[in-house]
Structures are given as C-alpha cells and as structure tokens.
Design a protein around this motif. Sequence first.
Motif, PDB file in Angstrom:
ATOM      1  N   ILE A 143       0.935  -1.339  -0.070  1.00 61.79           N
ATOM      2  CA  ILE A 143      -0.192  -0.038  -0.020  1.00 61.79           C
ATOM      3  C   ILE A 143       0.761   1.290  -0.023  1.00 61.79           C
ATOM      4  O   ILE A 143       0.407   2.140  -0.476  1.00 61.79           O
ATOM      5  CB  ILE A 143      -0.920  -0.006   1.215  1.00 61.79           C
ATOM      6  CG1 ILE A 143      -1.559  -1.383   1.518  1.00 61.79           C
ATOM      7  CG2 ILE A 143      -2.127   1.308   1.105  1.00 61.79           C
ATOM      8  CD1 ILE A 143      -2.532  -1.709   0.086  1.00 61.79           C
ATOM      9  N   TYR A 147      -1.062   7.640   4.271  1.00 68.73           N
ATOM     10  CA  TYR A 147      -1.240   9.075   4.536  1.00 68.73           C
ATOM     11  C   TYR A 147      -2.145   9.490   5.583  1.00 68.73           C
ATOM     12  O   TYR A 147      -1.900  10.558   6.283  1.00 68.73           O
ATOM     13  CB  TYR A 147      -1.694   9.629   3.017  1.00 68.73           C
ATOM     14  CG  TYR A 147      -0.894   9.487   2.000  1.00 68.73           C
ATOM     15  CD1 TYR A 147       0.584   9.778   2.245  1.00 68.73           C
ATOM     16  CD2 TYR A 147      -1.004   9.330   0.563  1.00 68.73           C
ATOM     17  CE1 TYR A 147       1.479   9.782   1.167  1.00 68.73           C
ATOM     18  CE2 TYR A 147      -0.308   9.308  -0.257  1.00 68.73           C
ATOM     19  CZ  TYR A 147       1.118   9.588   0.009  1.00 68.73           C
ATOM     20  OH  TYR A 147       1.893   9.382  -1.183  1.00 68.73           O
ATOM     21  N   TYR A 252      -6.092   5.538   3.871  1.00 71.31           N
ATOM     22  CA  TYR A 252      -5.592   6.068   2.505  1.00 71.31           C
ATOM     23  C   TYR A 252      -4.014   5.989   2.351  1.00 71.31           C
ATOM     24  O   TYR A 252      -3.249   6.520   3.271  1.00 71.31           O
ATOM     25  CB  TYR A 252      -6.054   7.731   2.374  1.00 71.31           C
ATOM     26  CG  TYR A 252      -7.448   7.569   2.681  1.00 71.31           C
ATOM     27  CD1 TYR A 252      -8.196   7.545   1.561  1.00 71.31           C
ATOM     28  CD2 TYR A 252      -8.170   7.893   3.753  1.00 71.31           C
ATOM     29  CE1 TYR A 252      -9.656   8.074   1.611  1.00 71.31           C
ATOM     30  CE2 TYR A 252      -9.598   8.102   4.036  1.00 71.31           C
ATOM     31  CZ  TYR A 252     -10.319   7.860   2.838  1.00 71.31           C
ATOM     32  OH  TYR A 252     -11.574   8.157   2.732  1.00 71.31           O
ATOM     33  N   GLU A 254      -0.085   5.514  -0.207  1.00 78.25           N
ATOM     34  CA  GLU A 254       0.448   5.987  -1.326  1.00 78.25           C
ATOM     35  C   GLU A 254      -0.022   5.251  -2.699  1.00 78.25           C
ATOM     36  O   GLU A 254      -0.070   5.958  -3.832  1.00 78.25           O
ATOM     37  CB  GLU A 254       2.085   5.749  -1.137  1.00 78.25           C
ATOM     38  CG  GLU A 254       2.916   6.109  -2.332  1.00 78.25           C
ATOM     39  CD  GLU A 254       4.355   5.925  -1.840  1.00 78.25           C
ATOM     40  OE1 GLU A 254       5.212   6.439  -2.615  1.00 78.25           O
ATOM     41  OE2 GLU A 254       4.508   5.227  -0.997  1.00 78.25           O
ATOM     42  N   ASN A 255      -0.192   3.845  -2.585  1.00 76.98           N
ATOM     43  CA  ASN A 255      -0.541   3.085  -3.592  1.00 76.98           C
ATOM     44  C   ASN A 255      -1.983   2.665  -4.064  1.00 76.98           C
ATOM     45  O   ASN A 255      -2.410   2.261  -5.034  1.00 76.98           O
ATOM     46  CB  ASN A 255       0.372   1.864  -3.873  1.00 76.98           C
ATOM     47  CG  ASN A 255       1.882   2.314  -3.661  1.00 76.98           C
ATOM     48  OD1 ASN A 255       2.170   3.384  -4.374  1.00 76.98           O
ATOM     49  ND2 ASN A 255       2.746   1.671  -3.116  1.00 76.98           N
ATOM     50  N   ALA A 256      -2.877   2.768  -2.964  1.00 74.92           N
ATOM     51  CA  ALA A 256      -4.075   2.331  -2.913  1.00 74.92           C
ATOM     52  C   ALA A 256      -4.823   2.938  -1.728  1.00 74.92           C
ATOM     53  O   ALA A 256      -4.268   3.308  -0.497  1.00 74.92           O
ATOM     54  CB  ALA A 256      -3.976   0.791  -2.682  1.00 74.92           C
ATOM     55  N   ILE A 257      -6.036   2.639  -1.785  1.00 77.21           N
ATOM     56  CA  ILE A 257      -7.082   2.818  -0.755  1.00 77.21           C
ATOM     57  C   ILE A 257      -7.505   1.697  -0.145  1.00 77.21           C
ATOM     58  O   ILE A 257      -8.205   0.760  -1.044  1.00 77.21           O
ATOM     59  CB  ILE A 257      -8.229   3.845  -1.222  1.00 77.21           C
ATOM     60  CG1 ILE A 257      -7.765   5.242  -1.530  1.00 77.21           C
ATOM     61  CG2 ILE A 257      -9.290   4.035   0.115  1.00 77.21           C
ATOM     62  CD1 ILE A 257      -8.621   6.247  -1.919  1.00 77.21           C
ATOM     63  N   GLN A 271      -8.709  -0.082  -3.923  1.00 75.62           N
ATOM     64  CA  GLN A 271      -8.728   0.642  -4.921  1.00 75.62           C
ATOM     65  C   GLN A 271      -7.372   1.239  -5.029  1.00 75.62           C
ATOM     66  O   GLN A 271      -6.870   1.956  -4.441  1.00 75.62           O
ATOM     67  CB  GLN A 271      -9.730   1.841  -4.695  1.00 75.62           C
ATOM     68  CG  GLN A 271     -11.152   1.346  -4.282  1.00 75.62           C
ATOM     69  CD  GLN A 271     -12.006   2.652  -3.984  1.00 75.62           C
ATOM     70  OE1 GLN A 271     -11.534   3.430  -2.932  1.00 75.62           O
ATOM     71  NE2 GLN A 271     -13.265   2.713  -4.420  1.00 75.62           N
ATOM     72  N   TYR A 272      -6.774   0.789  -6.119  1.00 72.05           N
ATOM     73  CA  TYR A 272      -5.427   1.147  -6.209  1.00 72.05           C
ATOM     74  C   TYR A 272      -5.280   2.196  -7.161  1.00 72.05           C
ATOM     75  O   TYR A 272      -6.104   2.694  -8.176  1.00 72.05           O
ATOM     76  CB  TYR A 272      -4.854  -0.272  -7.241  1.00 72.05           C
ATOM     77  CG  TYR A 272      -4.322  -1.416  -6.282  1.00 72.05           C
ATOM     78  CD1 TYR A 272      -3.352  -1.652  -5.752  1.00 72.05           C
ATOM     79  CD2 TYR A 272      -5.309  -2.436  -6.239  1.00 72.05           C
ATOM     80  CE1 TYR A 272      -2.797  -2.617  -5.193  1.00 72.05           C
ATOM     81  CE2 TYR A 272      -4.839  -3.620  -5.639  1.00 72.05           C
ATOM     82  CZ  TYR A 272      -3.871  -3.672  -4.967  1.00 72.05           C
ATOM     83  OH  TYR A 272      -3.588  -4.679  -3.930  1.00 72.05           O
ATOM     84  N   LYS A 273      -4.002   2.901  -7.182  1.00 75.71           N
ATOM     85  CA  LYS A 273      -3.694   4.242  -7.610  1.00 75.71           C
ATOM     86  C   LYS A 273      -4.009   4.143  -9.318  1.00 75.71           C
ATOM     87  O   LYS A 273      -4.480   5.037 -10.093  1.00 75.71           O
ATOM     88  CB  LYS A 273      -2.259   4.601  -7.250  1.00 75.71           C
ATOM     89  CG  LYS A 273      -2.015   5.880  -7.897  1.00 75.71           C
ATOM     90  CD  LYS A 273      -0.525   6.339  -7.418  1.00 75.71           C
ATOM     91  CE  LYS A 273       0.003   7.627  -7.788  1.00 75.71           C
ATOM     92  NZ  LYS A 273       1.193   8.000  -7.373  1.00 75.71           N
ATOM     93  N   ASN A 274      -3.406   2.710  -9.918  1.00 82.06           N
ATOM     94  CA  ASN A 274      -3.793   2.718 -11.390  1.00 82.06           C
ATOM     95  C   ASN A 274      -5.118   2.620 -11.891  1.00 82.06           C
ATOM     96  O   ASN A 274      -5.345   2.097 -13.041  1.00 82.06           O
ATOM     97  CB  ASN A 274      -2.885   1.486 -11.863  1.00 82.06           C
ATOM     98  CG  ASN A 274      -3.199   0.223 -11.214  1.00 82.06           C
ATOM     99  OD1 ASN A 274      -3.854  -0.047 -10.657  1.00 82.06           O
ATOM    100  ND2 ASN A 274      -2.390  -0.720 -11.409  1.00 82.06           N
ATOM    101  N   GLY A 275      -6.077   2.499 -10.907  1.00 86.45           N
ATOM    102  CA  GLY A 275      -7.594   2.364 -11.349  1.00 86.45           C
ATOM    103  C   GLY A 275      -7.856   0.758 -11.051  1.00 86.45           C
ATOM    104  O   GLY A 275      -9.415   0.601 -11.399  1.00 86.45           O
TER     105      GLY A 275
END
Length: 341
Positions: A143, A147, A252, A254-257, A271-275
């Motif tokens: 993850i 944050y 929350y 850096e790479n995902a929620i 929910q990954y940063k890349n969608g």
Amino acid sequence: MNKIRVGVIGCGSIAKYRHLPEYLGNQLVDIVAVCDIVEDRVNEIANDYDAQAYTRYEELLAQSDIDAVSVCTPNYLHAPISIAALNAGKHVLCEKPMAISTEEAEAMNEAAASAGKNLMIGHNQRFVPSHQKARLLIESGEIGKIYSFRSAFGHGGPEQWSADGEDSWFFKKEEAFIGAMGDLGVHKTDLLRFILGEEFKEVGAFVETSAKEKASVDDTAVCVLKTESGVIGTLAASWSYVSREDNSTIIYGENAILRLEDDPVNSLIIQYKNGEIVKYELGGIQSNDGDGQTTTHVIDEFITSILEKRTPAVSGAEGLKSLQVVLAALESSNTKQFTAI
C-alpha cells in the motif's frame, strides 16, 4: 488433554451472546461456574450450561478447580475483579475497556505478572479477516506510505443490546465511567494501532452527550489522531446511529485505498492508484445487528494462549495502550486542547 475449567463473572448480554456460546463451542473448555448479582439471571444461565451458580464473585474465585475466568461486569468492576482473580491463580479474559484509569490497568498487569497468569482483553476487531488482511498488506509495503485514515463504530445504543435495556449500567457514569468512546471507540483505538503497526502520540477530541437524554456519559465522540510517524486520521464512536450499524475503516495510502467493512458484501475493497479494484469476501464482521453467530475468535485465542503457555494476542499491555488513547481523548475534550498520549 485436560480441559480448561472456566467461570464467567457477569451474566449480561456480552456473556450470554459472546463468551458463554464461544466457550461452549470450544472443545478444550468446560464451563463450570457462572456468577451474577441478579439471582434469577444467574440461575437461568447456570441451568442452561449445567454450571454452578454464584451471586458473589469472591465465592467463585475461591474454587481451586477453576482455571480461568471471563470478567463481563460493568466497567468500574473490571480492575478489582480481574486483580482478585489473578491473585487467586486464575487466568483472566476481561471485557473492554480493561479499566477506568491508567493506574488500574497497570495494577492489573502487575497482578498478572506476579501471578504468572494470562491477562487478555476482549478486543475482537484484530481477529476480523479483513482487518488482518489489511495489516498484512500494509506490513508488506504494497500500500506504500500511509497518509491518512478514518474509522467509525456506531449503532443505536446499548439499550438495544444490554440485558437491562434503558436502565443499563452503560448509561451510568458511576458504573461505566465512559460511554460510547469506551464502549465502541476503544475497539477502534485498538484496531487502528493493530492495522497501522504503530502507536498514537496525540489526540484532539470532542466527546459529547447529544442523543441519550438520561445518560450521564458520552454518546457521541469524534477524535483526530496522530501516530508517531505523523499519520493523521479521524475516529468516530456513537450511540446515535439510528439506522444500520457502521463499523467501517478506510486507510488512505500512497498506492491504494483500503475500504474495510464498508460494503455489505465485500469486507475488503482495494482501490489501487492505477484504477484497478480488488474485492474480497472474507466473511462479515461481528455485529450487534446480526444474529450473533459470527465468532469473535477471542475465546479461542484466550484458551489457546493458556494451553500454549504464551502471551495472548491482546495482552493487558496492549489493552492499556488502547485505553490510554481513550483517556487522552477525554482529557482533550475536557481541556479543549490537543493531548499527548
């Protein structure tokens, strides 16, 4: 293998719907004694479980053949009864919050150390599959940097759950000491410490009574928390949620929620940063809204730790750290200042 002989002190709803059924379901346990100051209540429970009934916990603790006890009493009795049980040579599983002060909790831990017995606190959220999965994902680094977070635990209030309804000790300051923040919020302070893998260092809180007119304790609390590494987030605990229970946590990173217990079907949604979105059906969290059949795994961990002669997953030391966050939140609300933990 000899079974662990168990006594349960306090026969209200937490004992009736959690401790006793889970002890019964553990093949390594014999329920031999139950205690409650309400004679009719304890006699009914004793009959159901073929156990000896007591109305005075001192008499139960005097029985040398009892190995371990659950303390399921009002909060103000947690420490004195737990300490008496430890001094009597019993392992103790104490309901949360473990005590009403740091001093009481420290005395409980000292009694456990002196007696050489296990002291476990009944925080069940660490054992929820989605929560354990989230901890592993964060530990692994998948993850990334964390944050922020937000976590909530709320329902319509203990009158829907407690054996005494609207007359429950939960609403009485002299017996409960603290309301929703101690009943529900302490579960979340323990969970967040577990998932994030670090301690909280500062809290700012509003702790109010707004929904329960007859209560002398809080029914709604909102806290802002900061960890030792600087992660900030919010925790809400309330007895004023008039619809379905909310027991959700969102992390929350850096790479995902991570969305935990935020969906009725998928107990963990990433929910990954890349969608990309990954959904897990890992089994539901135990809920007061449900049928009470989902095991908490607290009893199994308590008994296993005794048999394996090891420290339980939620030790008295862990319980103290989670309690101290709640006590700091109370101080913050009273002083209207951020409070160091």
